[in-house]
Scaffold this motif. Structure first.
Motif, PDB file in Angstrom:
ATOM      1  N   HIS A 175      -2.708  11.490  -8.703  1.00  5.45           N
ATOM      2  CA  HIS A 175      -1.986  10.544  -7.843  1.00  5.45           C
ATOM      3  C   HIS A 175      -2.986   9.764  -6.996  1.00  5.45           C
ATOM      4  O   HIS A 175      -3.242  10.081  -5.817  1.00  5.45           O
ATOM      5  N   THR A 176      -3.551   8.750  -7.589  1.00  2.23           N
ATOM      6  CA  THR A 176      -4.532   7.922  -6.912  1.00  2.23           C
ATOM      7  C   THR A 176      -4.572   6.550  -7.574  1.00  2.23           C
ATOM      8  O   THR A 176      -3.919   6.332  -8.597  1.00  2.23           O
ATOM      9  N   TYR A 177      -5.311   5.648  -6.950  1.00  5.45           N
ATOM     10  CA  TYR A 177      -5.513   4.338  -7.555  1.00  5.45           C
ATOM     11  C   TYR A 177      -6.960   3.941  -7.296  1.00  5.45           C
ATOM     12  O   TYR A 177      -7.656   4.543  -6.470  1.00  5.45           O
ATOM     13  N   SER A 178      -7.404   2.943  -8.000  1.00  6.29           N
ATOM     14  CA  SER A 178      -8.755   2.433  -7.802  1.00  6.29           C
ATOM     15  C   SER A 178      -8.696   0.915  -7.679  1.00  6.29           C
ATOM     16  O   SER A 178      -7.712   0.287  -8.080  1.00  6.29           O
ATOM     17  N   GLN A 218      -6.122  10.291 -13.701  1.00  6.25           N
ATOM     18  CA  GLN A 218      -6.865  10.728 -12.513  1.00  6.25           C
ATOM     19  C   GLN A 218      -5.975  11.293 -11.411  1.00  6.25           C
ATOM     20  O   GLN A 218      -6.420  11.436 -10.272  1.00  6.25           O
ATOM     21  N   TYR A 220       0.826  -1.217   0.000  1.00  5.30           N
ATOM     22  CA  TYR A 220       0.000   0.000   0.000  1.00  5.30           C
ATOM     23  C   TYR A 220       0.855   1.261   0.000  1.00  5.30           C
ATOM     24  O   TYR A 220       2.079   1.213   0.197  1.00  5.30           O
ATOM     25  N   ASP A 232      -0.239  13.602 -11.686  1.00  6.85           N
ATOM     26  CA  ASP A 232       0.205  12.528 -10.792  1.00  6.85           C
ATOM     27  C   ASP A 232       1.515  12.958 -10.145  1.00  6.85           C
ATOM     28  O   ASP A 232       2.611  12.584 -10.571  1.00  6.85           O
ATOM     29  N   TYR A 278       3.316  14.235  -6.078  1.00  7.92           N
ATOM     30  CA  TYR A 278       3.157  14.088  -4.628  1.00  7.92           C
ATOM     31  C   TYR A 278       4.129  15.033  -3.939  1.00  7.92           C
ATOM     32  O   TYR A 278       5.325  15.044  -4.242  1.00  7.92           O
ATOM     33  N   SER A 311       2.003   4.236 -10.158  1.00 11.17           N
ATOM     34  CA  SER A 311       2.666   5.477  -9.728  1.00 11.17           C
ATOM     35  C   SER A 311       3.911   5.157  -8.909  1.00 11.17           C
ATOM     36  O   SER A 311       4.016   5.484  -7.720  1.00 11.17           O
ATOM     37  N   ASP A 352      -0.887   4.764   4.579  1.00 12.02           N
ATOM     38  CA  ASP A 352      -1.978   3.788   4.634  1.00 12.02           C
ATOM     39  C   ASP A 352      -1.651   2.726   5.679  1.00 12.02           C
ATOM     40  O   ASP A 352      -0.635   2.792   6.360  1.00 12.02           O
ATOM     41  N   GLY A 373      -1.281   8.643 -13.386  1.00 14.10           N
ATOM     42  CA  GLY A 373      -2.497   9.445 -13.507  1.00 14.10           C
ATOM     43  C   GLY A 373      -2.339  10.751 -14.246  1.00 14.10           C
ATOM     44  O   GLY A 373      -2.856  11.789 -13.801  1.00 14.10           O
ATOM     45  N   SER A 404       2.182   4.135  -5.289  1.00  8.12           N
ATOM     46  CA  SER A 404       2.982   5.226  -4.751  1.00  8.12           C
ATOM     47  C   SER A 404       4.233   4.675  -4.061  1.00  8.12           C
ATOM     48  O   SER A 404       5.037   3.984  -4.695  1.00  8.12           O
TER      49      SER A 404
END
Length: 404
Positions: free
Chosen positions: A360-363, A358, A167, A322, A324, A280, A171, A318, A256
């Protein structure tokens, strides 16, 4: 004078009567107010409030005066409350020593298939359980990890693929597994696998050369100095001693900082990886991708020259948003993705590149897509089957980029 002595005698006699009738030696230690029979009405001194001074026992037990304590009751067929049979004729095969309240038999003939002795990995003397595991010793640290097992293990033989999930920074195991339905993915009919979610130590600069995961510095000459590279190898060893793991199906995916960790284990264990998914991430073994945080710069050993295992990789990002922000640094993950594709292609790896746009994220859809990718890319697959066309179901923002 005689009247005074008579009064004192009456007082002494009255006090003696109160001592004889009003206290119970057994009640003085716990501070409860004693009753005339010595019992405590609130029940917290262990006495029987019905006045017969017989101690109360928990449900399923009775007071035996011969032994002066509580004994387990029999239900008439000799089976004790924990499921064990003291006379040896227990029909469920449990051990009659009374220490098997879960109904398992430690001699290895457990009828439900989850024999606890069989789940101990000898190299670490550690009992692995399905679900959350803690206090696993690796590189001198206590580590946690969560294990998901496919239901098919109860009826089918292995070997079984294993997928590691790393993760992102900040997180946790509980939060990540609360979002990602790993249990459902592990039970896919077309690709059942063992899922593993390691827990990070939350290492951050300036106190350590790490970014949640120990992913900034790695020296191939001293791999044990990196606690998370060590953890990956130790877990792989331990799980391999407990379960029948398919050596051609070792996969890792991360987001990430977890993606950087995924990229790092693909370098440190390049000969073991079947395929990976980096959402990412970054390859700090590539000289063009160095990052520095508060004066601490990334530094990995070079890609191993003797590696012939050209594992395929899914690289996702993303779009140009994307990025951070970390302290005074701004990590451009979209640039790292582009450079990682070039880097991997140049080393002989096929890449499925996916720009979801999208940020800096994930789904969970991306993670599910990674599992699809793993299913289609075992170790030694050679040229990716996606070279002939990406299967239906993948989004149109994914493209196959073959090794150079």
């Amino acid at each position: 004078m005689h009247a005074r002595w008579t009064l004192w005698i009456l007082v002494v006699l009255a006090m003696g009567t109160m001592v004889a009738c009003g206290s119970d030696d057994n009640d003085t230690a716990d501070g409860d107010e004693p009753q005339f029979d010595g019992d405590d009405p609130d029940g917290d001194d262990g006495d029987d409030p019905d006045g017969d001074d017989t101690p109360l026992c928990p449900n399923g037990f009775y007071y035996d005066e011969t032994v002066g304590g509580c004994m387990a009751q029999s239900d008439g067929d000799g089976i004790l409350p924990d499921g064990d049979d003291p006379d040896g004729d227990d029909p469920d095969g449990d051990d009659p020593d009374g220490d098997d309240p879960d109904g398992d038999d430690p001699d290895g003939d457990d009828p439900d298939g989850d024999d606890p002795v069989g789940n101990v990995c000898p190299s670490f003397n550690y009992e692995v359980a399905e679900g959350l595991n803690s206090n696993f010793q690796s590189a001198g640290r206590n580590r946690a990890f969560k294990v998901y097992l496919p239901d098919a293990m109860e009826t089918e033989d292995g070997p079984w693929p294993v997928v590691f999930f790393f993760y992102g920074s900040g997180d946790s195991i509980s939060n990540f597994t609360g979002v990602a339905p790993i249990g459902s993915w592990a039970n896919r009919a077309d690709f059942p696998f063992i899922g593993v979610v390691p827990g990070s130590l939350g290492l951050m600069p300036p106190g350590s050369t790490a970014f949640d995961w120990d992913c900034l510095v790695y020296d191939a000459a001293n791999p044990g100095a990196n606690v998370d590279v060590s953890l990956f190898g130790d877990l792989l060893t331990c799980l391999g001693e407990v379960y029948d793991i398919d050596d051609n199906r070792v996969h890792a995916v991360g987001f990430s900082a977890g993606a950087i960790m995924t990229d790092l284990v693909s370098i440190a264990y390049a000969d073991k990886m079947a395929s990976i998914a980096s959402l990412s991430g970054a390859y700090f073994s590539d000289g063009t991708q160095q990052e520095c945080v508060l004066g601490i710069c990334s530094n990995w050993s070079a890609y191993p020259n003797n590696n012939t295992n050209n594992f395929p990789a899914l690289v996702a990002w993303g779009g140009e948003s994307d990025t951070y922000s970390l302290y005074i640094s701004n990590i451009l993950f979209w640039e790292h993705a582009q450079k990682s594709i070039t880097y991997l292609n140049g080393l002989g790896h096929d890449v499925l590149s996916c720009n979801h746009g999208q940020g800096h994220t994930y789904s969970t859809a991306l993670l599910d897509m990674a599992v699809d990718f793993f299913k289609d890319h075992p170790k030694g697959v050679g040229t990716s089957p996606y070279a002939q066309g990406i299967p239906a179901g993948y989004p149109n923002y994914c493209n196959y980029q073959g090794a150079q």
